[in-house]
Scaffold this active site. Structure first.
Site, PDB file in Angstrom:
ATOM      1  N   SER A   8       0.880  -1.038   0.205  1.00 30.40           N
ATOM      2  CA  SER A   8       0.108  -0.005   0.116  1.00 30.40           C
ATOM      3  C   SER A   8       0.804   1.284   0.040  1.00 30.40           C
ATOM      4  CB  SER A   8      -0.910  -0.016   1.108  1.00 30.40           C
ATOM      5  OG  SER A   8       0.040   0.052   2.427  1.00 30.40           O
ATOM      6  N   LYS A   9       0.416   2.507  -0.594  1.00 29.00           N
ATOM      7  CA  LYS A   9       1.170   3.624  -0.563  1.00 29.00           C
ATOM      8  C   LYS A   9       1.463   4.286   0.638  1.00 29.00           C
ATOM      9  CE  LYS A   9      -2.343   6.700  -2.585  1.00 29.00           C
ATOM     10  NZ  LYS A   9      -2.906   6.734  -3.838  1.00 29.00           N
ATOM     11  N   ARG A  10       0.776   3.756   1.669  1.00 34.66           N
ATOM     12  CA  ARG A  10       1.290   4.366   2.795  1.00 34.66           C
ATOM     13  C   ARG A  10       2.405   3.792   3.551  1.00 34.66           C
ATOM     14  NH1 ARG A  10      -2.141   2.632   6.628  1.00 34.66           N
ATOM     15  NH2 ARG A  10      -3.449   1.646   5.105  1.00 34.66           N
TER      16      ARG A  10
END
Ligand code: GLU
Length: 499
Positions: free
Chosen positions: A253-255
């Site tokens: 995930s981009k987090r």
């Protein structure tokens, strides 16, 4: 065996994702290994989230990686159009065909009824799902409602009993109980298809023989299998690839990780490194070989070498691979790639002269050695370009050891030996021509040490600081050779003023 036809079917909603490239790569390698075809289909049925920009970025990113498709929205092919938004009539026709065959039905349930149903199920601690209310409407009732213009969807009649068995080429048979699967909506009230319907209809019409996609879709596969059955079509073979994961093993995930291919491209990751890395996520060439080309992968491809353990998207590993490609690739290609970054840093002029280019080549040759990405090259090349610099100062963030080293540096700089070394060095430099060959610079530095009877620590270290503002870096003679007499003198004079 009939011709292999596989596809990548991304939805153009947001930045092009590393996961898309990963799945595209496996489809591509499988297709090429079997002399088959690799298709690109744009699944843009979600009209609110899909954008043209995102679609173009998908094209650009896959092309950057060299994963070219044989049929697709931009190049056409025999099974087009390859953009789902241009195929809505087709889906509608097929959904209606299923109603006629008795495999699907019109559902007129209102949002209000469905909300209440969900609440009741929740209160009774039952799994949420459609209760089949409209499945038993009589043909007359349906006709009347349609004639009255009541809003409706089309749902698939899932069997109430038995199992749907996904024969997955990587994990064997995976069973799903039919009673737990909802009557899927195939056509929404606005006439748009759902993912399930559009995906199956297209895979069939486009002659897809093997569906190679991410593991997250496996829960949809029993629904797809029922659709194939309902249509009376032959199912493709299924392969669900392990998901890419963050360090903590959650789905990437981009987090927690940059996931956009644009990011990696702009950072200066090489396409070869990216492909090699993505291949290693689910596959090995064998013999413990970690560095290999796309050609190697195509040649050696087989699903037997896919491992199912959740591969962690390890940026350190990618950095290591990238560094190794940067070191081994043709210098001229690395120079071409580095120039835009050097220009941006203000180190290279817009139209470099031949002489400037000669220097750039020399510099990139050295600066690529420690670089992990092409965008790192300017920072490793700074020492050749920046004639104005500040001497290092101790800061709050530094460790005690680092602070001590800086203190020591100033002590050394102010020593008699350092002063003499700089004087002697300057007098020798003054006698040189503008261009100082590496050998000449080497001899010159040795002569300074010899005449003073001191070693590198007392002589070369202060000279390095005076010349570069750093206590460490590439060989001094290389720096002298690259920057030439005038800039050597300018740098020394500048620094002396600051001590
Ligand atoms: N549109 C889906 C995606 O975004 C396709 C999944 C599939 O390959 O069936 O990945």
């Amino acid at each position: 065996m009939k011709e292999v036809r596989v596809r990548i079917a991304p939805s153009p909603t947001g930045d092009p994702h590393v996961g898309t490239a990963y799945i595209a790569l496996f489809n591509y390698a499988f297709a090429k290994h079997h002399n088959g075809k690799f298709l690109l289909r744009i699944e843009d049925t979600d009209r609110t989230r899909s954008t043209k920009e995102s679609e173009l970025q998908i094209f650009e990113s896959l092309r950057w990686l060299g994963l070219d498709w044989d049929e697709g929205p931009d190049i056409g092919g025999n099974c087009g159009p390859y953009r789902q938004s241009e195929r809505f009539d087709i889906y509608k026709k097929y959904a209606e065909e299923l109603v006629e065959k008795g495999e699907a039905y019109y559902c007129f349930c209102t949002a209000d009824r469905l909300d209440k149903l969900r609440e009741r199920q929740k209160a009774m601690k039952k799994a949420p799902g459609y209760d089949g209310h409209c499945r038993s409407l009589s043909p007359e009732e349906v006709k009347a409602k349609l004639a009255a213009g009541e809003s409706h969807v089309i749902r698939l009649k899932m069997p109430y009993e038995g199992d749907s068995i996904v024969k997955d080429g990587l994990r064997g048979e995976v069973k799903f109980e039919n009673s737990k699967i909802d009557d899927q909506i195939l056509l929404k009230s606005d006439g748009f298809p759902t993912y399930h319907l559009a995906n199956v209809v297209d895979d069939h019409l486009m002659g897809i023989t093997h569906v190679i996609r991410a593991e997250e879709w496996i829960a949809s596969t029993p629904k797809h299998i029922q659709l194939y059955k309902a249509f009376g079509w032959e199912e493709p073979e299924w392969y669900h690839m392990p998901l890419l994961r963050n360090d903590d093993r959650s789905k990437i995930s981009k987090r927690k990780n940059p996931v956009s291919l644009i990011y990696y491209r702009e950072k200066g990751y090489l396409k070869e490194a990216m492909l090699n890395f993505l291949a290693l996520m689910g596959w090995t060439l064998g013999d413990g070989k970690e560095i290999f080309t796309l050609e190697d992968m195509i040649k050696g491809f087989s699903f037997e070498k896919v491992s199912l353990g959740g591969p962690v998207f390890d940026l350190k590993k990618l950095g290591w691979l990238n560094a190794s490609y940067i070191k081994s690739k043709d210098l001229s290609e690395i120079v071409d790639m580095a120039i835009p970054y050097l220009k941006k840093a203000g180190y290279v002029s817009e139209n470099p002269s031949e002489k400037e280019m000669e220097n750039i080549i020399k510099i990139v040759k050295i600066a690529r050695e420690p670089a992990e990405t092409i965008s790192d090259i300017p920072s490793h090349a700074k020492v050749y370009f920046a004639d104005e610099f500040e001497l290092p100062k101790a800061t709050e963030e530094m460790t005690e050891k680092e602070k001590k080293n800086i203190e020591k540096m100033y002590v050394t700089l102010q020593s008699e030996t350092a002063k003499k070394a700089v004087e002697l060095f300057m007098s020798k430099i003054n006698q040189c021509e503008e261009e100082i060959a590496e050998e000449t610079a080497k001899d010159l530095l040795h002569a300074v040490m010899e005449e003073l009877g001191e070693g590198p620590g007392k002589v070369l270290m202060p000279l390095r600081v005076v010349l570069t503002g750093e206590t460490r870096g590439p060989d001094l003679y290389t720096i002298i050779n690259i920057i030439g007499k005038t800039r050597v003198i300018k740098r020394v004079e500048n620094t002396i003023k600051k001590i």
